[in-house]
Design a protein around this motif. Sequence first.
Motif, short mmCIF file in Angstrom:
data_model
loop_
_atom_site.label_atom_id
_atom_site.label_comp_id
_atom_site.label_asym_id
_atom_site.label_seq_id
_atom_site.Cartn_x
_atom_site.Cartn_y
_atom_site.Cartn_z
N ARG A 24 18.88 43.54 37.96
CA ARG A 24 19.87 43.17 37.94
C ARG A 24 19.96 42.50 36.29
O ARG A 24 21.10 41.89 35.70
N GLU A 25 18.59 43.26 35.49
CA GLU A 25 18.92 42.81 34.25
C GLU A 25 19.87 43.44 32.82
O GLU A 25 21.27 43.14 32.98
N THR A 26 20.42 44.58 33.77
CA THR A 26 21.37 46.10 33.63
C THR A 26 23.01 44.98 34.60
O THR A 26 24.05 45.59 33.52
N ASN A 27 22.84 45.13 35.01
CA ASN A 27 23.71 44.18 36.19
C ASN A 27 24.73 42.91 34.77
O ASN A 27 25.59 42.47 34.39
N GLU A 28 23.23 42.14 34.43
CA GLU A 28 23.83 40.99 33.53
C GLU A 28 24.37 41.46 32.41
O GLU A 28 24.98 40.53 32.05
N LYS A 29 23.84 42.35 31.87
CA LYS A 29 24.51 43.14 30.65
C LYS A 29 25.76 43.35 30.80
O LYS A 29 26.28 43.17 30.17
N ILE A 30 25.55 44.27 31.57
CA ILE A 30 26.89 44.89 32.19
C ILE A 30 28.45 43.01 32.13
O ILE A 30 29.30 43.49 31.74
N ARG A 31 28.24 42.65 33.22
CA ARG A 31 28.64 41.04 32.97
C ARG A 31 29.22 40.61 31.81
O ARG A 31 30.29 39.94 31.55
N LYS A 32 27.73 40.45 31.38
CA LYS A 32 28.32 39.91 29.78
C LYS A 32 29.55 40.84 28.55
O LYS A 32 29.89 40.10 27.57
N GLN A 33 29.53 41.92 28.91
CA GLN A 33 30.61 42.62 28.19
C GLN A 33 31.82 42.60 28.86
O GLN A 33 32.69 43.10 27.82
N GLN A 34 31.87 42.18 30.29
CA GLN A 34 33.22 41.94 30.48
C GLN A 34 34.00 40.72 30.15
O GLN A 34 33.28 39.82 29.52
N PRO A 35 35.20 41.10 29.80
CA PRO A 35 36.34 40.27 29.14
C PRO A 35 36.31 38.87 30.07
O PRO A 35 36.55 38.85 31.69
#
Length: 156
Positions: free
Chosen positions: A145-156
């Motif tokens: 979940r932490e990894t998925n959240e980081k990825i979501r925050k990097q997406q425009p």
Amino acid sequence: MPRLKLTLPEGSDFETQLNVRVTDLNYGNHLANQALLGMLHEARVRFLAYLNYTELGNATTPGIILADVEIQFRHEAFLADQLNIALRVDQLNRVGFDLYYRVSNVTDQTEIALAKTSIVFFDYHTTHKRASMPASFEQAINAIRETNEKIRKQQP
């Protein structure tokens, strides 16, 4: 007759794709109910492998056993359709968790089915009884979940 209504938690912890095979069809020439249950099983095994777990566990880590399942069929799926199965863990407790599934057609995003399985940790190697959830399992879910959240925050 009241219909089953599943409400899935937001997000997904893991996604995988499976194709509808000829052996997955029923007399109506669409995805059979038992075949969908088999696909959910395949998705669950892939998810556990992603977490470095197995259904049977080992001498030091319990496996899992299916306690119950609910499936809500939404639309048909046909031969060669590619299905996306998104999984989300919820309701973690001392001995298990609920695993939710959203099955959709990759091509047109049509929702094919929603499902929930209740999973119990189980000691297949010594006691053949339910077992406590290993701390490492909850840690693995939190890491995803932490990894998925980081990825979501990097997406425009």
